[in-house]
Design a protein around this motif. Structure first.
Motif, PDB file in Angstrom:
ATOM      1  N   LEU A 519      39.681  19.172  32.919  1.00  0.00           N
ATOM      2  CA  LEU A 519      39.085  20.103  31.963  1.00  0.00           C
ATOM      3  C   LEU A 519      40.090  21.150  31.503  1.00  0.00           C
ATOM      4  O   LEU A 519      40.892  21.646  32.288  1.00  0.00           O
ATOM      5  N   LYS A 520      40.004  21.480  30.229  1.00  0.00           N
ATOM      6  CA  LYS A 520      40.848  22.523  29.660  1.00  0.00           C
ATOM      7  C   LYS A 520      39.965  23.476  28.834  1.00  0.00           C
ATOM      8  O   LYS A 520      39.061  23.049  28.138  1.00  0.00           O
ATOM      9  N   VAL A 521      40.275  24.755  28.942  1.00  0.00           N
ATOM     10  CA  VAL A 521      39.588  25.743  28.120  1.00  0.00           C
ATOM     11  C   VAL A 521      40.294  25.809  26.774  1.00  0.00           C
ATOM     12  O   VAL A 521      41.449  26.227  26.680  1.00  0.00           O
ATOM     13  N   VAL A 522      39.610  25.381  25.729  1.00  0.00           N
ATOM     14  CA  VAL A 522      40.194  25.377  24.394  1.00  0.00           C
ATOM     15  C   VAL A 522      40.020  26.733  23.716  1.00  0.00           C
ATOM     16  O   VAL A 522      40.949  27.258  23.098  1.00  0.00           O
ATOM     17  N   LYS A 523      38.844  27.315  23.874  1.00  0.00           N
ATOM     18  CA  LYS A 523      38.566  28.570  23.177  1.00  0.00           C
ATOM     19  C   LYS A 523      37.444  29.314  23.898  1.00  0.00           C
ATOM     20  O   LYS A 523      36.536  28.712  24.455  1.00  0.00           O
ATOM     21  N   ILE A 524      37.548  30.659  23.870  1.00  0.00           N
ATOM     22  CA  ILE A 524      36.498  31.523  24.401  1.00  0.00           C
ATOM     23  C   ILE A 524      36.081  32.470  23.286  1.00  0.00           C
ATOM     24  O   ILE A 524      36.922  33.125  22.678  1.00  0.00           O
ATOM     25  N   THR A 525      34.773  32.543  23.028  1.00  0.00           N
ATOM     26  CA  THR A 525      34.309  33.412  21.940  1.00  0.00           C
ATOM     27  C   THR A 525      33.107  34.230  22.400  1.00  0.00           C
ATOM     28  O   THR A 525      32.300  33.788  23.225  1.00  0.00           O
ATOM     29  N   ALA A 539      38.527  42.852  29.869  1.00  0.00           N
ATOM     30  CA  ALA A 539      38.362  44.072  29.074  1.00  0.00           C
ATOM     31  C   ALA A 539      37.083  44.011  28.252  1.00  0.00           C
ATOM     32  O   ALA A 539      36.344  44.998  28.138  1.00  0.00           O
ATOM     33  N   MET A 540      36.801  42.848  27.660  1.00  0.00           N
ATOM     34  CA  MET A 540      35.575  42.694  26.876  1.00  0.00           C
ATOM     35  C   MET A 540      34.350  42.843  27.765  1.00  0.00           C
ATOM     36  O   MET A 540      33.396  43.561  27.422  1.00  0.00           O
ATOM     37  N   GLU A 552      22.886  38.102  24.558  1.00  0.00           N
ATOM     38  CA  GLU A 552      24.201  37.732  24.050  1.00  0.00           C
ATOM     39  C   GLU A 552      24.841  36.709  24.986  1.00  0.00           C
ATOM     40  O   GLU A 552      24.553  36.671  26.188  1.00  0.00           O
ATOM     41  N   TYR A 553      25.722  35.894  24.416  1.00  0.00           N
ATOM     42  CA  TYR A 553      26.364  34.850  25.213  1.00  0.00           C
ATOM     43  C   TYR A 553      27.865  34.847  24.961  1.00  0.00           C
ATOM     44  O   TYR A 553      28.333  35.165  23.865  1.00  0.00           O
ATOM     45  N   ILE A 554      28.610  34.469  25.991  1.00  0.00           N
ATOM     46  CA  ILE A 554      30.027  34.167  25.831  1.00  0.00           C
ATOM     47  C   ILE A 554      30.166  32.655  25.978  1.00  0.00           C
ATOM     48  O   ILE A 554      29.561  32.047  26.869  1.00  0.00           O
ATOM     49  N   ILE A 555      30.921  32.041  25.077  1.00  0.00           N
ATOM     50  CA  ILE A 555      30.962  30.583  24.981  1.00  0.00           C
ATOM     51  C   ILE A 555      32.356  30.062  25.314  1.00  0.00           C
ATOM     52  O   ILE A 555      33.350  30.547  24.764  1.00  0.00           O
TER      53      ILE A 555
END
Length: 560
Positions: A519-525, A539-540, A552-555
């Motif tokens: 598995l690789k993390v491609v993007k976090i939004t 920090a976020m 709210e969700y972090i994806i």
């Protein structure tokens, strides 16, 4: 005077002139602006200017919630008494002013749920309702406290003269006396009637109200009771009994019905489109008869026993049914439900009991929602290319491999590309569970959504091993509401995927390779903003408010 001050005064004058232009608009436009605001924000406009204050007092919508006056933990009796008189004066003053100026009252909404003593309130409500009726009220909503049986407020009979009413909502602690049977109700314009936790002085009062609404389009009846003439004075439980039956016929405009707590329901309404029916409980057979309801589009049913045969007959009589929701149904034939409905577009099966198989033949189905234990096998005989499946799973203490089995038992398997799996409050997977031996890579799904409270860090790694052995999602979303407190878990998950060499994995396939390693993390939004590294992520998360009730969700976008 400096140029800076001169320009500041000039700018202020320009702003004030713009505001004044709004204040000078016709009253009908200002009222429209107030109508688009929340009740709280609309009330605040009285401090803007004299013009806005006059506008507010001529505003034909009066909506008052007692919560703003009385829901205070340290409210003393003297303070409550003072606020009570302020509350009464405010409502009376608004109504009297509108009446004396000959202005219409379009809407009167009184939520008096936080005023517990009906005896002090009844006299004033008896005055407010006639004033509203005299002023041509169109919407009347009254909510009182759901109190003891001896504290019901008797609605004034002058309501029978409310010719202008288009919507009547009565909720909690309100009694409709048998006196209403002696009057012909003038509800010639009534389109919406909603009665919740209402006491009828006679069993005929409810039918009397409904039959005098020839233009009714939406009807709600929930937890209504009838005075028991055979009651025992020393037994509070014998004073009332639930409404036992409801019969709806001849209402040509009726489109939507919501019934809860009535055992026998007979509906013969040709234009009915939406029906939501809650049976009183699961222990009694279904007594819901739908005659001539050939235009039914949406149906939601709660607490049905053995619904298979009833549903089969329904599909034959309702050729336009597009949405079907089944909640907490029991006694399925052979622990199985089979149905065929070619026109169905949405199907929901929520918390079924003792159900092992779900077989669906609905080629036009666009969305299927399932909530319950991970013990049901769901199969679709024919499917649309647009079909999406959402499953909310409540984990049990048994087999830790059951989630994977649930995913693999969704047929055909190509539906997994559109499957969203929602995990809520999983049973803790402890490290003592041992090595999870899997024979093949986990099935791939579209999305995994997590929302639970996980305070013990010792459970983080076993939990993620368990989840990622059950399915391989394209995206994972974590809920950021403060009451779930998932921030530490989110950071842990990110760090484990970014530094897999430190992963002391005990989740392995036959090839003895860790399922995480691919598995690789491609993007976090989050809120459409991407995050590049763990420091930005921390920090976020640290900047989020301590108390947040917003979902709210972090994806995480993953790639294997």
């Amino acid at each position: 005077m400096s140029y800076d001050v001169m320009f500041s005064l000039r700018d202020t004058a320009v702003v004030w002139e713009e505001m004044d232009r709004i204040s000078c608009l016709p009253k009908v436009i200002l009222h429209d602006i107030l109508g688009r605001l929340s009740d709280k924000d609309a009330a605040k406009t009285i401090v803007l200017s004299k013009s806005w204050r006059e506008t507010w007092f001529s505003f034909p919508i009066l909506s008052v919630c007692s919560e703003a006056f009385f829901r205070v933990h340290d409210l003393t009796y003297s303070l409550w008494h003072s606020r009570f008189h302020i509350f009464l004066e405010y409502v009376t003053k608004r109504l009297v002013r509108l009446r004396d100026q000959g202005l219409a009252i379009k809407e009167l909404k009184l939520d008096l749920n936080h005023i517990l003593d009906h005896t002090q309130l009844a006299h004033h409500v008896d005055q407010w309702i006639p004033m509203a009726i005299e002023s041509g009220v169109e919407v009347l909503e009254l909510r009182l406290t759901d109190g003891d049986m001896g504290e019901w407020y008797s609605l004034p009979v002058c309501l029978t003269e409310a010719k202008s009413l288009t919507k009547l909502v009565l909720r909690g602690g309100i009694r409709l006396d048998p006196t209403f049977l002696n009057h012909s109700l003038k509800f010639y314009s009534m389109k919406t009637l909603s009665l919740t936790n209402i006491l009828f002085g006679d069993k005929g009062v409810m039918e009397h109200f409904i039959s005098h609404c020839p233009l009714i389009e939406h009807l709600t009846l929930k937890f209504c009771h009838v005075d028991n003439p055979l009651r025992i004075e020393d037994s509070p439980d014998s004073r009332t009994y639930p409404v036992k039956s409801l019969s709806l016929h001849g209402l040509q405009k009726l489109k939507g019905v919501y019934v809860q707590g009535i055992h026998e329901v007979y509906i013969g309404v040709p234009n009915l489109e939406n029906l939501c029916y809650h049976a009183p409980n699961r222990d009694v057979p279904l007594k819901l008869k739908l005659d001539s309801c050939t235009n039914l589009r949406s149906l939601s049913l709660w607490f049905l026993r053995n619904p298979n045969k009833w549903l089969h007959e329904l599909f034959c009589r309702a050729p336009f049914l597009e949405s079907l929701m089944l909640h907490h149904c029991v006694k399925f034939d052979h622990e199985r439900i089979n149905f065929s409905c070619p026109q169905l577009k949405f199907f929901g099966l929520l918390y079924p009991c003792n159900l092992k198989e779900v077989n669906i033949d609905a080629p036009n189905l666009l969305s299927c929602e399932y909530m319950g234990l991970d013990k049901s096998a769901i199969s679709f005989l024919r499917i649309s290319n647009q079909l999406e499946v959402n499953a909310q799973i409540i984990m049990h203490r048994g087999n830790i491999y059951s989630l994977r089995e649930f995913v693999q038992n969704i047929k055909p398997q190509k539906l997994l590309d559109s499957l969203t799996l929602f995990i809520r409050a999983p049973y803790p997977i402890r490290e003592s569970s041992g090595v999870l031996q899997v024979s093949s890579p986990p099935p791939s799904i579209k999305h995994l959504q997590l929302r639970f409270h996980m305070p013990n860090e010792a459970h983080y790694f076993p939990l993620m091993n368990w989840l990622l052995s059950s399915c391989c999602p394209e995206t994972i979303s974590f809920n950021l509401q403060s009451n779930f407190n998932m921030k530490p878990f989110i950071v842990f998950f990110y760090e484990m995927l970014m530094d897999r060499k430190k992963c002391q994995c005990y989740l392995r396939s036959r090839s003895n390779e860790c399922c995480w390693h691919g598995l690789k993390v491609v993007k976090i939004t989050h809120s459409k903003r991407p995050y590049e590294n763990v420091e930005d992520l921390k920090a976020m998360l640290g900047a989020l408010p301590e108390e947040s009730y917003v979902a709210e969700y972090i994806i995480f976008d993953l790639e294997s």
